[in-house]
Design a protein around this motif. Structure first.
Motif, PDB file in Angstrom:
ATOM      1  N   GLY A  20       0.762  -1.242   0.000  1.00 43.58           N
ATOM      2  CA  GLY A  20       0.000   0.000   0.000  1.00 43.58           C
ATOM      3  C   GLY A  20       0.790   1.289   0.000  1.00 43.58           C
ATOM      4  O   GLY A  20       0.212   2.338   0.228  1.00 43.58           O
ATOM      5  N   GLY A  21       2.027   1.296  -0.286  1.00 42.61           N
ATOM      6  CA  GLY A  21       2.799   2.530  -0.241  1.00 42.61           C
ATOM      7  C   GLY A  21       2.599   3.439  -1.429  1.00 42.61           C
ATOM      8  O   GLY A  21       2.683   4.651  -1.299  1.00 42.61           O
ATOM      9  N   ASP A  22       2.296   2.919  -2.601  1.00 45.20           N
ATOM     10  CA  ASP A  22       2.238   3.729  -3.814  1.00 45.20           C
ATOM     11  C   ASP A  22       0.857   4.251  -4.162  1.00 45.20           C
ATOM     12  O   ASP A  22       0.732   5.111  -5.014  1.00 45.20           O
ATOM     13  N   ASP A  23      -0.190   3.736  -3.551  1.00 48.72           N
ATOM     14  CA  ASP A  23      -1.539   4.119  -3.940  1.00 48.72           C
ATOM     15  C   ASP A  23      -2.196   5.067  -2.947  1.00 48.72           C
ATOM     16  O   ASP A  23      -3.355   4.921  -2.615  1.00 48.72           O
ATOM     17  N   ASP A  24      -1.455   6.055  -2.452  1.00 46.71           N
ATOM     18  CA  ASP A  24      -2.054   7.050  -1.574  1.00 46.71           C
ATOM     19  C   ASP A  24      -3.035   7.881  -2.387  1.00 46.71           C
ATOM     20  O   ASP A  24      -2.726   8.345  -3.473  1.00 46.71           O
ATOM     21  N   ILE A  25      -4.208   8.088  -1.840  1.00 47.90           N
ATOM     22  CA  ILE A  25      -5.298   8.712  -2.589  1.00 47.90           C
ATOM     23  C   ILE A  25      -5.134  10.226  -2.627  1.00 47.90           C
ATOM     24  O   ILE A  25      -5.152  10.890  -1.610  1.00 47.90           O
ATOM     25  N   GLU A  30      -4.626  16.417  -6.413  1.00 46.60           N
ATOM     26  CA  GLU A  30      -5.120  16.160  -7.758  1.00 46.60           C
ATOM     27  C   GLU A  30      -6.611  15.832  -7.792  1.00 46.60           C
ATOM     28  O   GLU A  30      -7.135  15.501  -8.824  1.00 46.60           O
ATOM     29  N   GLY A  31      -7.305  15.922  -6.664  1.00 45.30           N
ATOM     30  CA  GLY A  31      -8.712  15.579  -6.604  1.00 45.30           C
ATOM     31  C   GLY A  31      -9.593  16.672  -7.180  1.00 45.30           C
ATOM     32  O   GLY A  31      -9.127  17.692  -7.682  1.00 45.30           O
ATOM     33  N   THR A  32     -10.890  16.462  -7.100  1.00 50.36           N
ATOM     34  CA  THR A  32     -11.862  17.427  -7.602  1.00 50.36           C
ATOM     35  C   THR A  32     -11.766  18.709  -6.782  1.00 50.36           C
ATOM     36  O   THR A  32     -11.883  18.675  -5.563  1.00 50.36           O
ATOM     37  N   PRO A 115      -4.793   5.591 -10.579  1.00 50.57           N
ATOM     38  CA  PRO A 115      -5.578   4.503  -9.981  1.00 50.57           C
ATOM     39  C   PRO A 115      -6.014   4.823  -8.555  1.00 50.57           C
ATOM     40  O   PRO A 115      -7.107   4.479  -8.149  1.00 50.57           O
ATOM     41  N   GLY A 116      -5.171   5.488  -7.788  1.00 59.30           N
ATOM     42  CA  GLY A 116      -5.514   5.803  -6.407  1.00 59.30           C
ATOM     43  C   GLY A 116      -6.501   6.938  -6.279  1.00 59.30           C
ATOM     44  O   GLY A 116      -7.373   6.937  -5.430  1.00 59.30           O
ATOM     45  N   CYS A 117      -6.391   7.931  -7.147  1.00 60.85           N
ATOM     46  CA  CYS A 117      -7.241   9.115  -7.050  1.00 60.85           C
ATOM     47  C   CYS A 117      -8.526   8.953  -7.861  1.00 60.85           C
ATOM     48  O   CYS A 117      -9.558   9.456  -7.485  1.00 60.85           O
ATOM     49  N   GLY A 118      -8.461   8.267  -8.952  1.00 57.47           N
ATOM     50  CA  GLY A 118      -9.650   8.060  -9.778  1.00 57.47           C
ATOM     51  C   GLY A 118      -9.870   9.184 -10.762  1.00 57.47           C
ATOM     52  O   GLY A 118      -8.957   9.627 -11.434  1.00 57.47           O
TER      53      GLY A 118
END
Length: 158
Positions: A20-25, A30-32, A115-118
């Motif tokens: 789980g280290g690379d997929d921090d949301i 970069e979110g909405t 992938p983490g942020c969508g």
């Protein structure tokens, strides 16, 4: 056999802590983005600081209270992320006081981020209408698109 159990325990612990280290949301913003609202004095037209402000937003399933903020000169407000072309935002200066309803109209554009942020929504062609005019007396659009949270998108005059 003793060393074999020790080796298996070390491998298990290594796998447990490496996940789980690379997929921090949306860690890097970069979110909405949210809409930035600033406040002006109706008499002078200059930006002002409000003593208190209560904000609520209708996200489609009824009003959600975003809480009270004291000594505020601007506020970031998240808009709807479904396919609705508008968001209703409610403002009041006291907890039991009159409430103004402002309808924010827009069109949206979706962009894939990671992938983490969508997916990130960008809001364009912003317009606003003051539905209930007390305590807010006037609304003005600032920047008519929301790509980040740096620039003011809406000015409310009290």
């Amino acid at each position: 056999m003793k060393y074999f159990k020790f080796l298996i325990a070390i491998c298990f612990l290594g796998m447990l802590f490496s996940c789980g280290g690379d997929d921090d949301i949306c860690e890097s913003g970069e979110g909405t983005p949210r809409m930035k609202v600033a406040f002006r004095s109706l008499s002078t037209g200059k930006e002002t600081t409000l003593d208190t402000l209560y904000v609520a937003v209708d996200y489609g399933a009824g009003k959600v209270d975003l809480g009270k903020v004291a000594k505020i000169d601007s506020r970031l407000i998240p808009l709807r992320v479904d396919n609705s072309p508008y968001t209703d935002v409610y403002f009041k200066l006291t907890s039991k006081g009159a409430e103004s309803k402002v309808r924010i109209n827009y069109s949206t554009r979706s962009t894939y981020v990671s992938p983490g942020c969508g997916i990130k929504k960008s809001y364009e062609n912003l317009s606003s209408e003051l539905v209930t005019p007390n305590p807010v007396q006037k609304v003005e659009i600032g920047q008519n698109q929301i790509e980040n949270e740096d620039k003011t998108n809406l000015y409310l005059s009290f």
